[in-house]
Design a protein around this motif. Structure first.
Motif, PDB file in Angstrom:
ATOM      1  N   TRP A   1      -1.033  19.504  20.839  1.00 16.23           N
ATOM      2  CA  TRP A   1      -1.218  18.064  20.989  1.00 16.23           C
ATOM      3  C   TRP A   1      -1.291  17.648  22.448  1.00 16.23           C
ATOM      4  N   SER A   2      -0.643  18.399  23.317  1.00 15.00           N
ATOM      5  CA  SER A   2      -0.799  18.129  24.750  1.00 15.00           C
ATOM      6  C   SER A   2      -2.220  18.437  25.192  1.00 15.00           C
TER       7      SER A   2
ATOM      8  N   SER B   1      -4.783  15.834  23.909  1.00  9.85           N
ATOM      9  CA  SER B   1      -4.806  14.552  24.624  1.00  9.85           C
ATOM     10  C   SER B   1      -5.807  14.549  25.770  1.00  9.85           C
ATOM     11  N   THR B   2      -6.323  15.730  26.158  1.00  3.56           N
ATOM     12  CA  THR B   2      -7.302  15.810  27.244  1.00  3.56           C
ATOM     13  C   THR B   2      -8.738  15.721  26.733  1.00  3.56           C
TER      14      THR B   2
ATOM     15  N   LEU C   1      -1.665  10.125  21.283  1.00  2.00           N
ATOM     16  CA  LEU C   1      -3.073  10.517  21.230  1.00  2.00           C
ATOM     17  C   LEU C   1      -3.867   9.719  22.248  1.00  2.00           C
ATOM     18  N   ASN C   2      -4.766  10.433  22.942  1.00  2.00           N
ATOM     19  CA  ASN C   2      -5.451   9.819  24.069  1.00  2.00           C
ATOM     20  C   ASN C   2      -6.967   9.913  23.980  1.00  2.00           C
ATOM     21  N   SER C   3      -7.496  10.640  22.986  1.00  5.65           N
ATOM     22  CA  SER C   3      -8.944  10.850  22.872  1.00  5.65           C
ATOM     23  C   SER C   3      -9.652   9.556  22.513  1.00  5.65           C
TER      24      SER C   3
ATOM     25  N   SER D   1      -2.954   5.682  22.939  1.00  3.63           N
ATOM     26  CA  SER D   1      -3.116   5.155  24.289  1.00  3.63           C
ATOM     27  C   SER D   1      -4.198   4.081  24.280  1.00  3.63           C
TER      28      SER D   1
END
Length: 859
Positions: A402-403, A406-407, A427-429, A447
């Motif tokens: 999951w880290s 997030s990229t 979550l950053n996607s 995010s």
């Protein structure tokens, strides 16, 4: 001075003067202008694209026309529909396309080199002359989906052609296309994608294409055969071959073809089988190899790793076996997209291996834990897709994955078994789809970068506030939120002010309760709201949703909402689904002011009053060309674009069906299971484009109007369990698309119209109407009619019988009265009594004498 230089300067000065003169005098060639105006005559132009094409103006200044700078002859004609303008709401907007006829006399312009008519709606090709152009090198008719081309013979006479694109036109009748295309000596690119072609001459060994041919695209056609032999015998200069999405069967040839220069080979989405031959690894210039979604088996050739120019390798969805390791990718330093997965493949990568490539996209399927460790070395990865897999068996893997996720810009995980809890994950996607993954625990956090978020059918529990209330930022980009079909509980939360960019919200299929929160009033961009199948309550009519003026889809079915049907729905509304709630009151007339409405579903409520007579004001119910576009969601963040079309579950023909791609074509009214009264007005049956009409389980009275025959598109009609009377109108027999009919349990009478399709329905469609007769009911109308006729024919006999009965009764009464009158006179008058007995005695003596006389005659 050199005489050649003087001559050259004179020519240059003359050319400049001619060019200047043409610019001043607008000296468009007269013949070219006549040909262009003739072309315009056969064109339908609803958007005015050709409005500048006027006789008094220079044709070189017309839109789409390019002339030579010196000769002023037309060399280019480019009238493509702008794709993003024409393809509105996920489909063609025909009002912004040129249509009609392409008159091939346009090719009589002797200097025309370039013809571009793509993204239009032309339907025919005609010619008033023999096509024989010697200058045309480019023709593009892509995406004229209604263009039917019977023959390509006319193209074979344009010897100068280098580029042909007829993609998405209809060449179904053209069986000789291969012959005509091989007659073009200069052809470089041939694009016949999605043309409904069927004949590809699979047994032909060689096709005599031009030595210049570099690209041949035959994808998405109807070829049902083995791979054509001539494809692999094309000359070595061919760079791209696309045969994807057909019905090819068989195996690849075992011997190395002549295609040494091949850059792209696309064979995906066919029915090819057998093993991948080793010669694939010898195509040293190969950039793209797409063989996914076939039935290839065996091992992947190890020499695939030698393809140092390979950028895209797609092989998922096959039956490969064996081990895949770093050897298969040893020299692929340029690989950008990898798609791989098969249930019998084992990934056996050295955990310390660092690939020579940096991927942009990775699609893995049928994985078994653990994930390959080299995944975490892909620092340039933008998109990751994992399907039908099982992974994340340890907490360390969970954190790492999951880290890493997030990229990414795009994260798509579906139909997986993912062990782990997302409640502590951020979550950053930009684009996230997590569907059917057997996840547990609570919702993750988002995010402000997330644009598209779908997490469905994953058994998640807890409150939605964990997702929505942690982020207090005002710059959130979230447009699309779908967390339906989980086990979420609690209220709808009141943190919607943080997500003002939302356009689509789907919270359906959970255990949410409570009312619509006030902060939803701030969702000014909201176009689609689905909160179906929850335990929500309250009065929607006075809720904060009335301030969502962009709302076009409201789906609140199967909740406990009460009060009146909302009157504030915008005129742009497309869908109003309120079924299975506790709404009361009348159907508001404001519904008739929604011309784009395609689904009106308020079944299973407590609605009373009459059906509004104004439903025929809803234009989409009466005009087939109205409201055919659809709400779709297109999300773009500069590099990635996602398009998503809304969907809806509807109860039609007794079945729950999920509509998505064709939802825009559905027209439905369901007012069943309410307390509606009154008659059905003729205006109701003028909805000629309606597909589904359900008015059952109400208290409607009166007859079925004969205007029902106007509903020519009707597929399902349910009027059961009302109080309807009268006969079934003959006009109903004209409903040729009707496949579901229920008129049961009313007070209908008479004969079911015979000799029509109404007989093909079962008797269940008509039961409960005691006075209905005729097939398919067992009650015979003909017998019933004969009895009636007999009674009618014997009316005179009936009158005569009545007369005789009365006569005989009168005679009897008269006889009795006379008899007792005589007896009374005899017994009460002495004189009469003596005379009566003397008569009897005299009669006795006469009878005795007569008897003796007759006896003596026999002696």
């Amino acid at each position: 001075m050199d005489s050649n230089n003087i001559l050259w300067k004179r020519k240059y000065v003359f050319a400049m003067m001619l060019s200047t003169l043409c610019m001043i005098c607008s000296c468009c060639d007269v013949r070219d202008k006549e040909i262009l105006l003739k072309f315009k005559e056969g064109v339908t132009d609803p958007s005015g694209l050709l409005s500048s094409w006027q006789q008094e103006q220079d044709c070189c200044q017309w839109k789409g026309v390019t002339c030579h700078n010196i000769t002023a002859r037309v060399i280019n004609l480019a009238l493509p529909g702008d794709y993003y303008d024409v393809v509105e709401h996920g489909e063609y907007n025909l009002q912004k396309c040129l249509a009609g006829d392409i008159n091939l006399s346009i090719l009589d312009m002797e200097y025309l080199q370039y013809l571009d008519l793509r993204f239009n709606d032309f339907s025919t090709i005609s010619s008033d002359s023999t096509v024989n152009s010697s200058t045309l090198i480019y023709i593009n008719l892509l995406y004229n989906e209604n263009l039917f081309i019977h023959s390509l013979e006319w193209l074979s006479r344009i010897s100068s052609l280098k580029y042909i694109n007829l993609g998405y036109t209809n060449l179904h009748m053209e069986t000789n296309w291969l012959h005509w295309m091989t007659a073009l000596p200069s052809l470089v690119e041939l694009h016949l994608d999605s043309c409904k072609l069927e004949d590809i001459s699979p047994s032909l060994e060689y096709a005599n294409f031009s030595t210049s041919l570099q690209v041949i695209d035959l994808a998405h056609n109807y070829f049902h055969s083995e791979l054509p032999k001539w494809i692999f015998n094309l000359r070595s200069h061919v760079l791209e071959i696309d045969l994807s999405s057909n019905h090819f069967i068989g195996q690849l040839p075992n011997t190395l073809p002549k295609l040494h220069s091949l850059n792209a080979l696309e064979l995906d989405k066919n029915y090819l089988n057998g093993s991948i031959p080793d010669w694939i690894g010898q195509l040293e210039y190969l950039i793209a190899l797409e063989i996914d979604d076939n039935y290839f088996s065996g091992f992947l050739p190890s020499n695939l790793g030698n393809l140092s120019f390979l950028e895209a390798f797609e092989a998922k969805g096959n039956l490969f076996t064996g081990v895949v390791s770093e050897r298969n990718f040893a020299k692929q330093k340029n690989l950008k997209f990898l798609s791989l997965g098969s249930p019998n493949i084992t990934f056996d990568f050295d955990p310390h291996w660092i690939p020579p490539f940096q991927l942009d996209g990775l699609h893995l399927g049928e994985l078994h834990p653990p994930l390959p460790q080299w995944l975490y070395t892909q620092t340039s990865l933008r998109m990751l897709v994992i399907e039908n897999s099982k992974f994340l068996s340890e907490a360390a893997d969970n954190n790492n994955f999951w880290s890493f996720a997030s990229t990414l810009e795009e994260l798509f995980l579906y139909n997986n078994t993912i062990e782990g809890d997302l409640s502590e994950v951020l979550l950053n996607s930009s684009f996230i789809i997590l569907s059917s993954n057997n996840l547990k625990g609570g919702l993750p956090q988002l995010s402000s970068n997330v644009i598209f978020f779908q997490l469905t059918n994953s058994s998640l529990s807890g409150s939605i506030s964990h997702l929505l209330c942690h982020n207090k930022k005002s710059n959130n980009k979230l447009h699309y939120l779908d967390i339906s079909d989980n086990d979420l509980s609690g209220g709808l939360t009141d943190c919607w002010m943080n997500w003002k960019s939302l356009r689509h919200v789907n919270l359906g299929g959970n255990n949410l309760h409570g009312s619509i929160p006030p902060s939803m009033a701030l969702l000014s961009n909201l176009t689609s709201l689905h909160v179906h199948e929850n335990n929500l309550s309250g009065d929607i009519a006075s809720s904060s949703l009335q301030y969502c003026r962009s709302l076009s889809i409201l789906n609140v079915r199967e909740n406990s909402f009460s009060g009146n049907i909302p009157k504030w729905m915008p005129q742009s509304s497309r869908i109003l689904q309120l079924r299975s709630n506790k709404f009361i009151g009348n159907i508001p007339s404001q519904i008739c002011q929604m011309p784009f409405l395609i689904v009106l579903d308020i079944a299973y409520n407590r609605i009373s009053g009459h059906i509004p007579k104004c439903l025929n004001n809803i234009t989409s119910f009466v005009d087939m060309h109205y409201s055919t576009s659809w709400i779709f969601y297109e999300f773009f963040d500069g590099t990635v674009s996602v398009v998503y079309v809304d969907n809806l579950i509807l109860l039609v023909k007794g079945q729950l069906l999920n509509f998505q791609s064709i939802l825009k074509l559905i027209r439905m009214v369901d007012l069943s299971s309410n307390n509606l009264t009154g008659t059905m007005s003729p205006q109701l049956f003028s909805l000629s484009q309606l597909h589904f009409l359900n008015l059952s389980h109400n208290r409607l009275t009166g007859t079925i109007p004969k205007e029902i025959g106007n509903m020519t598109q009707l597929e399902s009609l349910d009027l059961s369990k009302n109080e309807l009377t009268g006969e079934i109108p003959e006009s109903m027999s004209s409903l040729s698309f009707l496949s579901n009919l229920n008129l049961s349990f009313n007070n209908l009478r008479g004969q079911i119209p015979s000799g029509t399709q109404l007989q093909r329905f079962s008797e269940l469609s008509y039961i409960g109407n005691a006075d209905l007769c005729g097939p398919p009911l067992p009650k015979n109308c003909s017998n019933h009619g004969d009895d009636t006729k007999t009674l009618g024919e014997n009316d005179d006999d009936g009158d005569e019988s009545d007369f005789l009965s009365c006569l005989y009764m009168g005679l009897g009464v008269g006889f009795a009265v006379g008899f007792w009158g005589v007896c009374g006179a005899i017994f009460f008058s002495r004189k009469c009594r003596h005379a009566y007995f003397r008569f009897l005695y005299d009669l006795r003596d006469r009878f005795y004498v007569l008897l003796l006389t007759n006896l003596n005659s026999f002696r």
